[in-house]
Design a protein around this motif. Sequence first.
Motif, mmCIF file in Angstrom:
data_model
loop_
_atom_site.group_PDB
_atom_site.id
_atom_site.type_symbol
_atom_site.label_atom_id
_atom_site.label_comp_id
_atom_site.label_asym_id
_atom_site.label_seq_id
_atom_site.Cartn_x
_atom_site.Cartn_y
_atom_site.Cartn_z
ATOM 1 N N SER A 239 0.830 -1.201 0.000
ATOM 2 C CA SER A 239 0.000 0.000 0.000
ATOM 3 C C SER A 239 0.863 1.249 0.000
ATOM 4 O O SER A 239 1.954 1.264 0.563
ATOM 5 C CB SER A 239 -0.944 0.006 1.214
ATOM 6 O OG SER A 239 -0.183 0.070 2.406
ATOM 7 N N SER B 289 -3.659 1.740 -10.737
ATOM 8 C CA SER B 289 -4.257 0.531 -10.149
ATOM 9 C C SER B 289 -4.480 -0.558 -11.185
ATOM 10 O O SER B 289 -4.309 -1.745 -10.899
ATOM 11 C CB SER B 289 -5.589 0.886 -9.469
ATOM 12 O OG SER B 289 -5.381 1.745 -8.374
ATOM 13 N N ARG B 290 -4.862 -0.168 -12.396
ATOM 14 C CA ARG B 290 -5.057 -1.163 -13.463
ATOM 15 C C ARG B 290 -3.735 -1.827 -13.844
ATOM 16 O O ARG B 290 -3.689 -3.031 -14.106
ATOM 17 C CB ARG B 290 -5.683 -0.509 -14.691
ATOM 18 C CG ARG B 290 -7.139 -0.130 -14.515
ATOM 19 C CD ARG B 290 -7.798 0.157 -15.859
ATOM 20 N NE ARG B 290 -7.165 1.264 -16.572
ATOM 21 C CZ ARG B 290 -7.504 2.539 -16.422
ATOM 22 N NH1 ARG B 290 -8.472 2.864 -15.561
ATOM 23 N NH2 ARG B 290 -6.896 3.484 -17.100
ATOM 24 N N PRO C 247 -2.464 -4.324 -10.156
ATOM 25 C CA PRO C 247 -3.667 -4.692 -9.388
ATOM 26 C C PRO C 247 -3.397 -5.101 -7.953
ATOM 27 O O PRO C 247 -4.309 -5.084 -7.128
ATOM 28 C CB PRO C 247 -4.254 -5.866 -10.204
ATOM 29 C CG PRO C 247 -3.135 -6.354 -11.065
ATOM 30 C CD PRO C 247 -2.270 -5.177 -11.349
ATOM 31 N N SER D 231 -2.211 -1.185 -3.527
ATOM 32 C CA SER D 231 -3.346 -0.493 -2.913
ATOM 33 C C SER D 231 -2.970 0.961 -2.654
ATOM 34 O O SER D 231 -1.957 1.242 -2.024
ATOM 35 C CB SER D 231 -3.718 -1.171 -1.587
ATOM 36 O OG SER D 231 -4.751 -0.475 -0.935
ATOM 37 N N ILE D 232 -3.807 1.896 -3.167
ATOM 38 C CA ILE D 232 -3.524 3.320 -3.054
ATOM 39 C C ILE D 232 -4.537 3.996 -2.132
ATOM 40 O O ILE D 232 -5.744 3.838 -2.294
ATOM 41 C CB ILE D 232 -3.572 4.010 -4.433
ATOM 42 C CG1 ILE D 232 -2.569 3.373 -5.395
ATOM 43 C CG2 ILE D 232 -3.318 5.512 -4.300
ATOM 44 C CD1 ILE D 232 -1.132 3.610 -5.048
ATOM 45 N N THR E 147 5.059 4.294 -7.762
ATOM 46 C CA THR E 147 4.079 5.360 -7.556
ATOM 47 C C THR E 147 4.695 6.722 -7.809
ATOM 48 O O THR E 147 4.108 7.589 -8.463
ATOM 49 C CB THR E 147 3.510 5.294 -6.124
ATOM 50 O OG1 THR E 147 2.987 3.980 -5.880
ATOM 51 C CG2 THR E 147 2.404 6.317 -5.934
#
Length: 297
Positions: free
Chosen positions: A93, A115-116, A119, A122-123, A279
């Motif tokens: 995450s 996210s795609r 998968p 977790s954001i 990210t």
Amino acid sequence: MDWDNLRYFLELSRAGKLTAAARHLEVDHTTVARRVQALEKSLGRPLFIRSGSGYQLAESGRRLLAQAEAMESAFLAIEKDEGESIAGGVSGSVRIGATEGYGVELLAGQLAKLSRHHPSLSIDLLAVPRMVRLARHEADIVITLERPERGPYIITKLTDYTLRLYAAPEYLERQPPIRSREDLREHTFVSYIEDLLYSKELHYLDEIGKPKQIALRSTSILAQQKAAIAGAGIAILPSFAARSEERLVEILADEVEFVRTFWMLMPVEGKDLARMRVTWDFLREMAQENQDVMMGR
């Protein structure tokens, strides 16, 4: 030394009050007091100066704080790294703190793409009208209006962006025409609540002079935009949020423009975590791709 007791010490040092620390730790305030007292007993010295206004660190507490925060950072890095990769992918995450306008108007949609692609990642997105602080571990990556002067952070300039004057056609139709900056002083504005501004970068009105009246103030830039759409007055809004809004008209587009900068930072210890690097790089890529949008072009 009991690590759990150090956690309570850290939270109380940040909150300054037993009740606030207890709320964050989801325990009773007596538990916080008992744990801190146990830590003080084991060390043989007081860590806090207690008063009616709360808890302030004593000299011994200040010395312990730096060591405890280093231990906390190391512990979190180990804990989070356990779920770092699954089948060669990125997992775990990441919590991102951002200004309300940027978070809601742009990041929320962009992060769906991240996210795609990942998968198992977790954001959490904290899009709030206040400063999100890394020092309090409120987020893993923070996008802010001000560049920190110091701290164990990796810092990069994310992007510049523009703000301009906007109002609803209904407001403009019933008010005197606006042909220059001087005309603005006779108009009604929508703006921030000055004593609740969380950054000096939000003092826009100082750059054009005080208007005749401010009809509505809000800590929320999106609330200001809604008020402008409803005809409450002129608002200074980010171009990336307001320019595509058909119910708003841009005012003095060639004469009045405010330029601000978003900075992005994360703790130094995060640079070696795959989920953080992925990210971080994604956020920079999105900012670069959307330069025209950010600059109101």
